[in-house]
Design a protein around this motif. Structure first.
Motif, PDB file in Angstrom:
ATOM      1  N   GLU A 104       0.835  -1.208   0.000  1.00 42.64           N
ATOM      2  CA  GLU A 104       0.000   0.000   0.000  1.00 42.64           C
ATOM      3  C   GLU A 104       0.862   1.247   0.000  1.00 42.64           C
ATOM      4  O   GLU A 104       1.784   1.382   0.799  1.00 42.64           O
ATOM      5  CB  GLU A 104      -0.925   0.002   1.224  1.00 42.64           C
ATOM      6  CG  GLU A 104      -1.775   1.243   1.366  1.00 42.64           C
ATOM      7  CD  GLU A 104      -2.730   1.474   0.195  1.00 42.64           C
ATOM      8  OE1 GLU A 104      -2.937   2.641  -0.163  1.00 42.64           O
ATOM      9  OE2 GLU A 104      -3.255   0.494  -0.350  1.00 42.64           O
ATOM     10  N   ASN A 105       0.553   2.151  -0.914  1.00 39.23           N
ATOM     11  CA  ASN A 105       1.239   3.428  -0.996  1.00 39.23           C
ATOM     12  C   ASN A 105       0.181   4.461  -1.373  1.00 39.23           C
ATOM     13  O   ASN A 105      -0.266   4.513  -2.528  1.00 39.23           O
ATOM     14  CB  ASN A 105       2.355   3.375  -2.044  1.00 39.23           C
ATOM     15  CG  ASN A 105       3.154   4.650  -2.097  1.00 39.23           C
ATOM     16  OD1 ASN A 105       2.610   5.735  -2.281  1.00 39.23           O
ATOM     17  ND2 ASN A 105       4.459   4.512  -1.959  1.00 39.23           N
ATOM     18  N   LEU A 106      -0.252   5.257  -0.402  1.00 36.84           N
ATOM     19  CA  LEU A 106      -1.376   6.159  -0.597  1.00 36.84           C
ATOM     20  C   LEU A 106      -1.209   7.123  -1.773  1.00 36.84           C
ATOM     21  O   LEU A 106      -2.122   7.249  -2.597  1.00 36.84           O
ATOM     22  CB  LEU A 106      -1.698   6.924   0.693  1.00 36.84           C
ATOM     23  CG  LEU A 106      -2.959   7.778   0.660  1.00 36.84           C
ATOM     24  CD1 LEU A 106      -4.186   6.945   0.342  1.00 36.84           C
ATOM     25  CD2 LEU A 106      -3.123   8.490   1.996  1.00 36.84           C
ATOM     26  N   PRO A 107      -0.067   7.812  -1.913  1.00 36.66           N
ATOM     27  CA  PRO A 107       0.051   8.719  -3.078  1.00 36.66           C
ATOM     28  C   PRO A 107      -0.092   7.987  -4.418  1.00 36.66           C
ATOM     29  O   PRO A 107      -0.748   8.496  -5.329  1.00 36.66           O
ATOM     30  CB  PRO A 107       1.456   9.318  -2.927  1.00 36.66           C
ATOM     31  CG  PRO A 107       1.775   9.195  -1.476  1.00 36.66           C
ATOM     32  CD  PRO A 107       1.088   7.941  -1.022  1.00 36.66           C
ATOM     33  N   ILE A 108       0.484   6.803  -4.520  1.00 36.10           N
ATOM     34  CA  ILE A 108       0.371   6.034  -5.769  1.00 36.10           C
ATOM     35  C   ILE A 108      -1.078   5.609  -5.996  1.00 36.10           C
ATOM     36  O   ILE A 108      -1.592   5.696  -7.110  1.00 36.10           O
ATOM     37  CB  ILE A 108       1.333   4.829  -5.767  1.00 36.10           C
ATOM     38  CG1 ILE A 108       2.775   5.333  -5.881  1.00 36.10           C
ATOM     39  CG2 ILE A 108       1.001   3.855  -6.896  1.00 36.10           C
ATOM     40  CD1 ILE A 108       3.834   4.273  -5.762  1.00 36.10           C
ATOM     41  N   THR A 109      -1.753   5.180  -4.935  1.00 32.96           N
ATOM     42  CA  THR A 109      -3.154   4.783  -5.053  1.00 32.96           C
ATOM     43  C   THR A 109      -4.017   5.951  -5.527  1.00 32.96           C
ATOM     44  O   THR A 109      -4.875   5.783  -6.393  1.00 32.96           O
ATOM     45  CB  THR A 109      -3.672   4.249  -3.696  1.00 32.96           C
ATOM     46  OG1 THR A 109      -2.871   3.140  -3.293  1.00 32.96           O
ATOM     47  CG2 THR A 109      -5.124   3.814  -3.795  1.00 32.96           C
ATOM     48  N   ILE A 110      -3.794   7.122  -4.985  1.00 33.47           N
ATOM     49  CA  ILE A 110      -4.557   8.305  -5.383  1.00 33.47           C
ATOM     50  C   ILE A 110      -4.289   8.656  -6.847  1.00 33.47           C
ATOM     51  O   ILE A 110      -5.221   8.968  -7.603  1.00 33.47           O
ATOM     52  CB  ILE A 110      -4.246   9.495  -4.452  1.00 33.47           C
ATOM     53  CG1 ILE A 110      -4.822   9.216  -3.055  1.00 33.47           C
ATOM     54  CG2 ILE A 110      -4.798  10.802  -5.015  1.00 33.47           C
ATOM     55  CD1 ILE A 110      -4.376  10.195  -1.988  1.00 33.47           C
ATOM     56  N   ILE A 111      -3.035   8.568  -7.261  1.00 39.29           N
ATOM     57  CA  ILE A 111      -2.684   8.852  -8.659  1.00 39.29           C
ATOM     58  C   ILE A 111      -3.351   7.839  -9.590  1.00 39.29           C
ATOM     59  O   ILE A 111      -3.920   8.212 -10.626  1.00 39.29           O
ATOM     60  CB  ILE A 111      -1.145   8.863  -8.853  1.00 39.29           C
ATOM     61  CG1 ILE A 111      -0.541  10.098  -8.153  1.00 39.29           C
ATOM     62  CG2 ILE A 111      -0.778   8.840 -10.334  1.00 39.29           C
ATOM     63  CD1 ILE A 111       0.966  10.056  -8.007  1.00 39.29           C
ATOM     64  N   ILE A 112      -3.315   6.563  -9.213  1.00 44.67           N
ATOM     65  CA  ILE A 112      -3.943   5.530 -10.040  1.00 44.67           C
ATOM     66  C   ILE A 112      -5.451   5.758 -10.115  1.00 44.67           C
ATOM     67  O   ILE A 112      -6.063   5.609 -11.179  1.00 44.67           O
ATOM     68  CB  ILE A 112      -3.606   4.119  -9.515  1.00 44.67           C
ATOM     69  CG1 ILE A 112      -2.120   3.832  -9.705  1.00 44.67           C
ATOM     70  CG2 ILE A 112      -4.453   3.058 -10.211  1.00 44.67           C
ATOM     71  CD1 ILE A 112      -1.645   2.556  -9.032  1.00 44.67           C
ATOM     72  N   MET A 113      -6.050   6.148  -9.003  1.00 45.60           N
ATOM     73  CA  MET A 113      -7.480   6.422  -8.997  1.00 45.60           C
ATOM     74  C   MET A 113      -7.807   7.583  -9.948  1.00 45.60           C
ATOM     75  O   MET A 113      -8.766   7.521 -10.712  1.00 45.60           O
ATOM     76  CB  MET A 113      -7.960   6.723  -7.584  1.00 45.60           C
ATOM     77  CG  MET A 113      -9.462   6.716  -7.437  1.00 45.60           C
ATOM     78  SD  MET A 113     -10.031   6.639  -5.740  1.00 45.60           S
ATOM     79  CE  MET A 113      -9.846   4.894  -5.401  1.00 45.60           C
ATOM     80  N   PHE A 114      -6.981   8.614  -9.914  1.00 41.13           N
ATOM     81  CA  PHE A 114      -7.185   9.766 -10.801  1.00 41.13           C
ATOM     82  C   PHE A 114      -7.043   9.347 -12.264  1.00 41.13           C
ATOM     83  O   PHE A 114      -7.861   9.733 -13.112  1.00 41.13           O
ATOM     84  CB  PHE A 114      -6.207  10.890 -10.452  1.00 41.13           C
ATOM     85  CG  PHE A 114      -6.424  12.157 -11.222  1.00 41.13           C
ATOM     86  CD1 PHE A 114      -7.613  12.851 -11.129  1.00 41.13           C
ATOM     87  CD2 PHE A 114      -5.423  12.660 -12.050  1.00 41.13           C
ATOM     88  CE1 PHE A 114      -7.820  14.026 -11.849  1.00 41.13           C
ATOM     89  CE2 PHE A 114      -5.622  13.839 -12.759  1.00 41.13           C
ATOM     90  CZ  PHE A 114      -6.820  14.521 -12.667  1.00 41.13           C
ATOM     91  N   ILE A 115      -6.048   8.539 -12.576  1.00 41.15           N
ATOM     92  CA  ILE A 115      -5.851   8.062 -13.949  1.00 41.15           C
ATOM     93  C   ILE A 115      -7.047   7.206 -14.383  1.00 41.15           C
ATOM     94  O   ILE A 115      -7.529   7.336 -15.516  1.00 41.15           O
ATOM     95  CB  ILE A 115      -4.522   7.278 -14.073  1.00 41.15           C
ATOM     96  CG1 ILE A 115      -3.339   8.226 -13.887  1.00 41.15           C
ATOM     97  CG2 ILE A 115      -4.447   6.550 -15.415  1.00 41.15           C
ATOM     98  CD1 ILE A 115      -2.002   7.518 -13.716  1.00 41.15           C
ATOM     99  N   ALA A 116      -7.542   6.346 -13.486  1.00 40.57           N
ATOM    100  CA  ALA A 116      -8.708   5.511 -13.814  1.00 40.57           C
ATOM    101  C   ALA A 116      -9.929   6.375 -14.105  1.00 40.57           C
ATOM    102  O   ALA A 116     -10.700   6.087 -15.032  1.00 40.57           O
ATOM    103  CB  ALA A 116      -8.999   4.536 -12.673  1.00 40.57           C
ATOM    104  N   ILE A 117     -10.106   7.442 -13.339  1.00 42.32           N
ATOM    105  CA  ILE A 117     -11.234   8.360 -13.571  1.00 42.32           C
ATOM    106  C   ILE A 117     -11.079   9.045 -14.929  1.00 42.32           C
ATOM    107  O   ILE A 117     -12.039   9.131 -15.703  1.00 42.32           O
ATOM    108  CB  ILE A 117     -11.364   9.383 -12.424  1.00 42.32           C
ATOM    109  CG1 ILE A 117     -11.839   8.686 -11.151  1.00 42.32           C
ATOM    110  CG2 ILE A 117     -12.318  10.520 -12.810  1.00 42.32           C
ATOM    111  CD1 ILE A 117     -11.766   9.541  -9.897  1.00 42.32           C
ATOM    112  N   ILE A 118      -9.869   9.501 -15.242  1.00 44.22           N
ATOM    113  CA  ILE A 118      -9.639  10.168 -16.531  1.00 44.22           C
ATOM    114  C   ILE A 118      -9.938   9.222 -17.698  1.00 44.22           C
ATOM    115  O   ILE A 118     -10.647   9.583 -18.634  1.00 44.22           O
ATOM    116  CB  ILE A 118      -8.192  10.706 -16.630  1.00 44.22           C
ATOM    117  CG1 ILE A 118      -7.992  11.880 -15.676  1.00 44.22           C
ATOM    118  CG2 ILE A 118      -7.849  11.119 -18.064  1.00 44.22           C
ATOM    119  CD1 ILE A 118      -6.553  12.333 -15.530  1.00 44.22           C
ATOM    120  N   ILE A 119      -9.398   8.012 -17.627  1.00 42.12           N
ATOM    121  CA  ILE A 119      -9.633   7.045 -18.712  1.00 42.12           C
ATOM    122  C   ILE A 119     -11.122   6.740 -18.830  1.00 42.12           C
ATOM    123  O   ILE A 119     -11.677   6.692 -19.938  1.00 42.12           O
ATOM    124  CB  ILE A 119      -8.807   5.755 -18.485  1.00 42.12           C
ATOM    125  CG1 ILE A 119      -7.310   6.060 -18.609  1.00 42.12           C
ATOM    126  CG2 ILE A 119      -9.233   4.663 -19.471  1.00 42.12           C
ATOM    127  CD1 ILE A 119      -6.403   4.924 -18.152  1.00 42.12           C
TER     128      ILE A 119
END
Length: 179
Positions: A104-119
């Motif tokens: 678990e790495n919170l900043p990476i998780t947040i970035i991945i979530m943002f990328i998933a939303i964009i896609i």
């Protein structure tokens, strides 16, 4: 800027900003409604509700904008439902390998979530630019079905690590698995 892109930029921003309050919604207001739309624990499975719910709420706001401004845009509801649904596998495809590699790495998780939303919003944009699919009314039925599945998996989570809260060693709504 064309009306589609402007609408999707609004949707992306709203969806991303909603992920934070939706994450904590059940812990602040524990009840049956919040258990359906918000994670009840820190398992990966429960967190998929965050993406789905935030994109759907952003979609409702987009639909209200379309109605208020009398915009001629097709497939707003169904495109946002599809975006919300597809955001889950999009997120998992990026997240799970990294989670296995570094944990678990919170900043990476947040970035991945943002990328998933964009896609997901880009997929929604593509669907909105197509001819009317005649599925707008079906989006509500599909959404209810998905939330019924979420609720069932929250009450009766399968015995897999995907559904286990790594912090509290629980599944679903406070089911201790260590006993």
């Amino acid at each position: 800027m064309n009306k589609y892109i402007k609408l999707k930029l609004i949707g992306t921003t709203i969806a991303f900003l909603l992920t934070f309050p939706i994450h904590f919604l059940y812990s602040k207001f524990p009840n049956i409604i919040t258990s359906i739309i918000s994670p009840v624990n820190e398992s990966i499975a429960e967190h998929m509700k965050i993406l789905f719910t935030s994109i759907l709420i952003a979609g409702v706001i987009q639909k209200l904008i379309v109605i208020k401004k009398n915009l001629k845009i097709n497939n707003v509801c169904i495109s946002n439902f599809i975006a919300a649904l597809l955001s889950i596998p999009i997120f998992l495809i990026m997240f799970l390998p990294l989670y296995k590699l570094i944990g678990e790495n919170l900043p990476i998780t947040i970035i991945i979530m943002f990328i998933a939303i964009i896609i997901s919003e880009l997929i929604s944009l593509y669907i909105m630019t197509k001819n009317d699919l005649k599925l707008e009314n079906k989006a509500i039925i599909f959404t209810i079905i998905i939330y019924m599945i979420f609720y069932t998996l929250t009450i009766y989570p399968p015995d897999t690590n995907f559904f286990i809260d790594p912090i509290n060693n629980t599944k679903g709504i406070k089911k201790d698995i260590s006993k």
